[in-house]
Write an enzyme that holds these catalytic residues in place. Sequence first.
Site, PDB file in Angstrom:
ATOM      1  N   LYS A  36      28.780  -5.090  21.006  1.00 31.54           N
ATOM      2  CA  LYS A  36      27.431  -5.474  21.742  1.00 31.54           C
ATOM      3  C   LYS A  36      27.607  -6.865  22.253  1.00 31.54           C
ATOM      4  O   LYS A  36      28.770  -7.328  22.364  1.00 31.54           O
ATOM      5  CB  LYS A  36      26.808  -5.617  20.522  1.00 31.54           C
ATOM      6  CG  LYS A  36      27.267  -6.619  19.291  1.00 31.54           C
ATOM      7  CD  LYS A  36      26.430  -6.399  17.987  1.00 31.54           C
ATOM      8  CE  LYS A  36      27.058  -7.442  16.852  1.00 31.54           C
ATOM      9  NZ  LYS A  36      26.561  -7.282  15.554  1.00 31.54           N
ATOM     10  N   TYR A 255      26.751 -38.738  32.321  1.00 34.57           N
ATOM     11  CA  TYR A 255      25.437 -38.683  32.311  1.00 34.57           C
ATOM     12  C   TYR A 255      25.433 -39.555  30.981  1.00 34.57           C
ATOM     13  O   TYR A 255      25.864 -39.381  29.991  1.00 34.57           O
ATOM     14  CB  TYR A 255      24.679 -37.373  31.988  1.00 34.57           C
ATOM     15  CG  TYR A 255      24.415 -36.560  33.084  1.00 34.57           C
ATOM     16  CD1 TYR A 255      23.631 -37.241  34.189  1.00 34.57           C
ATOM     17  CD2 TYR A 255      24.947 -35.289  33.089  1.00 34.57           C
ATOM     18  CE1 TYR A 255      23.460 -36.501  35.319  1.00 34.57           C
ATOM     19  CE2 TYR A 255      24.997 -34.609  34.698  1.00 34.57           C
ATOM     20  CZ  TYR A 255      24.195 -35.265  35.491  1.00 34.57           C
ATOM     21  OH  TYR A 255      23.787 -34.411  36.748  1.00 34.57           O
TER      22      TYR A 255
HETATM   23  C1  PLP Z   1      28.052  -7.307  14.915  1.00 31.71           C
HETATM   24  C2  PLP Z   1      27.964  -6.126  13.862  1.00 31.71           C
HETATM   25  C3  PLP Z   1      29.348  -5.632  13.265  1.00 31.71           C
HETATM   26  C4  PLP Z   1      30.716  -6.515  13.727  1.00 31.71           C
HETATM   27  O1  PLP Z   1      30.742  -7.831  13.204  1.00 31.71           O
HETATM   28  P1  PLP Z   1      31.914  -8.803  13.065  1.00 31.71           P
HETATM   29  O2  PLP Z   1      31.446  -9.929  12.369  1.00 31.71           O
HETATM   30  O3  PLP Z   1      31.954  -9.418  14.564  1.00 31.71           O
HETATM   31  O4  PLP Z   1      32.992  -7.994  12.903  1.00 31.71           O
HETATM   32  C5  PLP Z   1      29.611  -4.862  12.277  1.00 31.71           C
HETATM   33  N1  PLP Z   1      28.388  -4.071  12.031  1.00 31.71           N
HETATM   34  C6  PLP Z   1      27.261  -4.235  12.560  1.00 31.71           C
HETATM   35  C7  PLP Z   1      26.083  -3.497  11.980  1.00 31.71           C
HETATM   36  C8  PLP Z   1      26.890  -5.305  13.321  1.00 31.71           C
HETATM   37  O5  PLP Z   1      25.741  -5.635  13.899  1.00 31.71           O
END
Ligand code: PLP
Length: 363
Positions: A36, A255
């Site tokens: 994702k 800044y």
């Molecule tokens: C994002 C996500 C993961 C992965 O999580 P990590 O902590 O990056 O390993 C696994 N399962 C679901 C449902 C997620 O949304």
Amino acid sequence: MSIRTATAIIDFQALAHNYKVIKSYAPNSKVLAVLKANAYGHGLERIAKALPQADGFGVARLDEAIALRKAGIIQPIILLEGFFSPDELTLLSEYNLETIIHSKEQLEAINNAHLDSAIKVWLKIDTGMHRLGISPKDFSTFLQALEQSKNVQKYITLISHLGCADDLNDKTTSVQLSIFKQLASSTYECSLANSAGICAWPEAHFDWVRPGLMLYGVSPMLVQSAQQKALQPVMTLKSSLISIRRISKGDSVGYGSSWTSAKDTYIGVIAIGYGDGYPRHAENGTPIYINGRIVPLIGRVSMDMITVDLGEGTAGKIKDNVGDEATLWGAELPIEQIAKCATTIPYELLCNISRRVHITIKK
Ligand SMILES: *Cc1c(COP(=O)(O)O)cnc(C)c1O
């Protein structure tokens, strides 16, 4: 003069190595690689194609799932938050995508849909994180309804998510585990562990593990073990010095004149800023790797530039030159350290890499 601005170097060997580390933790589980948010900033299709060994991919949005199919990815692809409107179901069916079901609205939508082919679903149960998922008391009703739906493929997968698995001392994970175990059955495949669950909670592995962060070579644990240290960063973020100048004791930089030098020193300007995704809240002293040593960030992070204190040098001379490379995080500098200095987490730093950052593949 030829200066390379912000560049993320992607290391496929590190990715393959981290995949092996995941398999060494959970040798009997299938791996749903989580891609994702543009594969945590690493490039959705790029990472999917580099992982032919993965058993499936998890994404958060339908667009991402369809992009993967169009790119020729053939493994199972799962929408980790499910679908958001009934008309998406036709696309799920058309592109052979799988979805989580976490609400009665989704259940109704799938029951009422007219589809050419049934969809594979993962039933999400809330075991204590209280974000998404059906309540355990509604489990059998949901399961039955899904089993009887003509639009749902046989063999539903049961899934839940851990909220505190990164902390070994937190009691929540054991409670979540025991609730999930009571509902788990031999008929259905089960999935519970994210990266932290993979590293620290072997009982949580079940049939499918779902690594995100550790796939990209970042430790998911608050306190790292040696094995997590064996993970290799997939992204190294670099840019270059575009200016070096000498300032005097008492001069302020950047800044708001928020930093004032306590000595005569050389200031380096590096072509990267929050416009590239470097965190604006990185504090004075955040480490940056240049020419074999760590130098401190000083002054405020600008949109396109940051400033570092290169030091006084020896006999008034420093070894750095305009055009020299600086590493912001990655191979020479753990991103976990940078996240701490910016009071955030590595996940956010990786996702925030912006479109203007060049991507190159490590040879
Ligand atoms: C994002 C996500 C993961 C992965 O999580 P990590 O902590 O990056 O390993 C696994 N399962 C679901 C449902 C997620 O949304």
